[in-house]
Design a protein around this motif. Structure first.
Motif, PDB file in Angstrom:
ATOM      1  N   GLU A  39       0.830  -1.208   0.000  1.00 57.36           N
ATOM      2  CA  GLU A  39       0.000   0.000   0.000  1.00 57.36           C
ATOM      3  C   GLU A  39       0.862   1.254   0.000  1.00 57.36           C
ATOM      4  N   LEU A  40       1.944   1.235   0.747  1.00 57.96           N
ATOM      5  CA  LEU A  40       2.866   2.376   0.749  1.00 57.96           C
ATOM      6  C   LEU A  40       3.481   2.561  -0.640  1.00 57.96           C
ATOM      7  N   ALA A  41       3.871   1.447  -1.251  1.00 55.06           N
ATOM      8  CA  ALA A  41       4.473   1.503  -2.586  1.00 55.06           C
ATOM      9  C   ALA A  41       3.483   2.057  -3.603  1.00 55.06           C
ATOM     10  N   MET A  42       2.204   1.686  -3.473  1.00 53.27           N
ATOM     11  CA  MET A  42       1.194   2.165  -4.412  1.00 53.27           C
ATOM     12  C   MET A  42       1.035   3.681  -4.315  1.00 53.27           C
ATOM     13  N   GLN A  43       1.090   4.224  -3.112  1.00 49.77           N
ATOM     14  CA  GLN A  43       0.972   5.671  -2.946  1.00 49.77           C
ATOM     15  C   GLN A  43       2.184   6.403  -3.516  1.00 49.77           C
ATOM     16  N   ILE A  44       3.352   5.833  -3.323  1.00 50.19           N
ATOM     17  CA  ILE A  44       4.580   6.456  -3.849  1.00 50.19           C
ATOM     18  C   ILE A  44       4.599   6.373  -5.374  1.00 50.19           C
ATOM     19  N   ASP A  45       4.210   5.218  -5.894  1.00 54.07           N
ATOM     20  CA  ASP A  45       4.125   5.059  -7.341  1.00 54.07           C
ATOM     21  C   ASP A  45       3.090   6.026  -7.923  1.00 54.07           C
TER      22      ASP A  45
END
Length: 393
Positions: A39-45
């Motif tokens: 989920e963190l990666a999705m927000q950064i992406d």
């Protein structure tokens, strides 16, 4: 939608790491027990994808980003701004295929109300949250099928219907309007019973002439490019319209806008002037080419064509306002003399109405890619193969 992602400590982590690789974040351990590393990666992406395409979203705090597919499919702010200008202020509109809501938010800046329809409940909630963050308070987000929502509305209750039908059906790409979902050809009567205007966004690959045979009452066609990349094709329908639609090629580049408008009849009736290249050479923007304004652009800017099928233009005086690239001609060579009279170690090569491909030319004449020299391999008015050497203006 995990609302924990919007808490201050999580947002601070995302801000601190948003320049890092999303893949690295996804493979690492999340510092939060109720937020996964994915989920963190999705927000950064999402931020990385939005910062250029959607700067208003990218530079606003507490924006919630959806999966990357939704961001890939959504309009850019540049093209959404064009759509905003197509509706009158104080009107009522519905976006039947809302997605990430970029178009809906821009339409809402002109409209009194906009209904955003989205089948995916999580995505609908994300759009509602972001609209509130962005101060778009006249956007009504409804999680459901846009066609069913439209059917539930009273006749003539809307001014505009906006729809971007899916061009991927059962995991396969489709290219005909009647094959898209929903089938907008079969829904024309429904649309006009609810609204005076219908704006349809379709694939830039769609043939304009073929689409006009399928769609009724089209008053305007817009071909929109961004930095010489054809992004969108819009069909604007007006209930009761009879006549030939205006076709507008809209070129967006370096925060500037150029527009060339014409009708198919005007294009057919235009008699261009042909001459050999002299002084300056012009290569039209992809929006002009897609719109089919091959003769109209020559007339609009008082240019001569090199050949009926070359779609390159020339003039002795520079026309800086030309919608495309302009070059100063340094030399014109018969193609047969290229190897004997002139050698180019490095050059940018373009072919127009020419029998050889770029890679074949590079291999045969040992010309590397790049540099400041531009070579156009084309055909002149006397049907002779020529090479036009230029410098970019």
């Amino acid at each position: 939608m995990n609302k924990r992602l919007l808490d201050k400590d999580v947002q601070q982590f995302i801000l601190q790491h948003r320049q890092e690789s999303p893949a690295k974040i996804a493979l690492g351990k999340s510092p939060f027990s109720d937020v996964s590393s994915g989920e963190l990666a999705m927000q950064i992406d999402g931020w990385q994808r939005s910062v250029n395409k959607l700067p208003t979203w990218g530079y606003s705090e507490n924006i919630y980003y959806p999966p990357k597919l939704n961001l890939e499919q959504c309009s850019s702010e540049h093209t959404a701004l064009i759509k905003q200008t197509l509706i009158r202020k104080g009107s009522k509109a519905i976006d039947l295929t809302g997605g990430f809501g970029v178009d809906s938010c821009y339409l809402a800046q002109h409209a009194e109300t906009v209904i955003h329809c989205e089948l995916n409940q999580d995505l609908s909630a994300i759009v509602a949250h972001n609209a509130n963050i962005l101060g778009v308070h006249n956007l009504e987000c409804i999680a459901g099928d846009g066609i069913q929502i439209l059917q539930s509305l009273a006749d003539d209750s809307l001014d505009y219907i906006y729809i971007d039908p899916s061009r991927r059906v059962q995991h396969s790409k489709v290219f005909l309007l009647e094959d898209c979902e929903p089938n907008i050809i079969a829904l024309q009567d429904l649309f006009f019973s609810k609204s005076e205007y219908v704006i349809t966004k379709v694939s830039p690959l769609l043939d304009i002439t073929q689409a006009l045979r399928s769609l009724d009452q089209v008053s305007h066609v817009y071909v929109i490019s961004l930095d010489n990349d054809c992004k969108e094709l819009l069909f604007f329908q007006k209930r009761g319209f009879v006549g030939e639609p205006i076709i507008s090629a809209i070129r967006l580049f370096k925060d500037q806008l150029q527009e060339l408008s014409f009708t198919a009849e005007q294009e057919r009736a235009t008699l261009p002037h042909y001459k050999e290249p002299a002084g300056y050479l012009y290569e039209p923007d992809v929006s002009v080419v897609k719109a089919g304004a091959f003769k109209s652009v020559a007339k609009a800017f008082n240019l001569a064509k090199l050949h009926p099928h070359s779609h390159l233009y020339t003039s002795e005086q520079l026309h800086e306002e030309f919608p495309g690239k302009a070059f100063g001609i340094t030399e014109v060579l018969p193609f047969g003399d290229l190897k004997r009279k002139r050698t180019f170690a490095k050059a940018n090569i373009t072919t127009r109405n020419f029998p050889l491909k770029v890679e074949d030319i590079r291999k045969k004449y040992k010309i590397q890619d790049g540099g400041n020299v531009y070579l156009f391999f084309t055909t002149d008015p006397q049907e002779k193969l020529i090479v036009v050497a230029c410098e970019r203006i």
